[in-house]
Motif scaffolding. Sequence first.
Motif, PDB file in Angstrom:
ATOM      1  N   TRP A 178       0.847  -1.201   0.000  1.00  0.00           N
ATOM      2  CA  TRP A 178       0.000   0.000   0.000  1.00  0.00           C
ATOM      3  C   TRP A 178       0.878   1.245   0.000  1.00  0.00           C
ATOM      4  O   TRP A 178       0.601   2.212  -0.713  1.00  0.00           O
ATOM      5  N   ARG A 180       3.577   1.530  -1.432  1.00  0.00           N
ATOM      6  CA  ARG A 180       4.252   1.630  -2.733  1.00  0.00           C
ATOM      7  C   ARG A 180       3.284   1.940  -3.873  1.00  0.00           C
ATOM      8  O   ARG A 180       3.692   1.946  -5.040  1.00  0.00           O
ATOM      9  N   ARG A 181       2.025   2.211  -3.577  1.00  0.00           N
ATOM     10  CA  ARG A 181       1.014   2.313  -4.633  1.00  0.00           C
ATOM     11  C   ARG A 181       1.266   3.446  -5.620  1.00  0.00           C
ATOM     12  O   ARG A 181       0.772   3.407  -6.757  1.00  0.00           O
ATOM     13  N   ASP A 182       2.028   4.468  -5.224  1.00  0.00           N
ATOM     14  CA  ASP A 182       2.346   5.576  -6.132  1.00  0.00           C
ATOM     15  C   ASP A 182       3.767   5.483  -6.682  1.00  0.00           C
ATOM     16  O   ASP A 182       4.190   6.370  -7.439  1.00  0.00           O
ATOM     17  N   ALA A 183       4.506   4.455  -6.309  1.00  0.00           N
ATOM     18  CA  ALA A 183       5.894   4.334  -6.755  1.00  0.00           C
ATOM     19  C   ALA A 183       5.936   3.938  -8.231  1.00  0.00           C
ATOM     20  O   ALA A 183       5.179   3.078  -8.689  1.00  0.00           O
ATOM     21  N   ALA A 184       6.842   4.547  -8.973  1.00  0.00           N
ATOM     22  CA  ALA A 184       6.946   4.274 -10.409  1.00  0.00           C
ATOM     23  C   ALA A 184       7.364   2.838 -10.694  1.00  0.00           C
ATOM     24  O   ALA A 184       7.081   2.316 -11.777  1.00  0.00           O
ATOM     25  N   GLU A 302     -10.434   2.852  -3.173  1.00  0.00           N
ATOM     26  CA  GLU A 302      -9.450   3.877  -3.518  1.00  0.00           C
ATOM     27  C   GLU A 302      -8.518   3.404  -4.623  1.00  0.00           C
ATOM     28  O   GLU A 302      -8.227   4.136  -5.569  1.00  0.00           O
ATOM     29  N   ARG A 306      -8.220   4.610  -9.204  1.00  0.00           N
ATOM     30  CA  ARG A 306      -7.007   5.237  -9.731  1.00  0.00           C
ATOM     31  C   ARG A 306      -6.907   5.062 -11.238  1.00  0.00           C
ATOM     32  O   ARG A 306      -7.318   4.094 -11.798  1.00  0.00           O
TER      33      ARG A 306
END
Length: 306
Positions: A178, A180-184, A302, A306
């Motif tokens: 969770w 790391r959900r925005d990690a490239a 959520e 996305r």
Amino acid sequence: MAGGLGRRARTPEEMMINMMALAAGDHPGHRSWAPPSPGAPRDVFIACWGKSGTTMMQQMFHQIRMAAATGAGDMDFDDISRMTPWEDTALVLDLDMTADQRAQPRGFKSHREYERLPAGHRYVVTLRDPKECYVSFYRFFDGWHIERGALSMEHFWPLYMSGGPGGCDYFTHLLSWWARRDAADSLVASYRWAAKNRRAMIVRLAGFIGASLDPAQVDLVEQMTSREFMHAHKDRFDDAMMCAVMEAKLGIPADSDSTKVQATGSDAATLPPTIADRIDALWAERVAPATGHPDFASLSAELDAR
């Protein structure tokens, strides 16, 4: 002469005896994971928690890279985990984790949290409701590693919390990914969304690993990752390598239905109330304060948006 118990386990403790017997002895073909050669693409780790979509994502990843490389799919294998090997069972299976794979990038299975995987690569994770995971995990072990009916769903709790070989508990895994959900370098989705929106997930995963697919190839991968297709080929998704080793080392016939692709999904409503309450309590204690979500439905909503 068979090692271990010479039969399927009847308790979590007995299962550990069998697992230790499987790991004993010489493993001349085993090689641990090593980084790819200089200039090669970064590896892809399919790191879902147990019974959270790992097999579907292994199949999706493998068919995407094969379609991109050859224009066709590939079902010429005995076990999907030979195509995307698993470090935590490689010793038992005497596998060479450094062996060439059929297409790039290399892919590997894992049930680990981010912090215990090699850094600098790419990570694919689908998250699933913890209660569905529990039911699916139990269905998978009952009649395979565990003698059918010997262990009640209530007494399965220690195995659920262990997370399987090399794994971690569900809540540690979820919180790690969770974050790391925005990690490239990470592609994180809910299992239910990925299963219901396979075509969109295929496009996302293909872009994530740098594979170029035309619409016909996306059609092909979508067809080859359906529950119907995978169930029709369930012998490729039944841990054939592990079954063979269990027969050779433990004397347990490789005749159980160990497939990870069931005709129907697991229903959280079948979970005993005592176990549901334990899971709810751990969610309230560990997950809700860190994520702001009171339950998995809220958290996955959520992710799905996305």
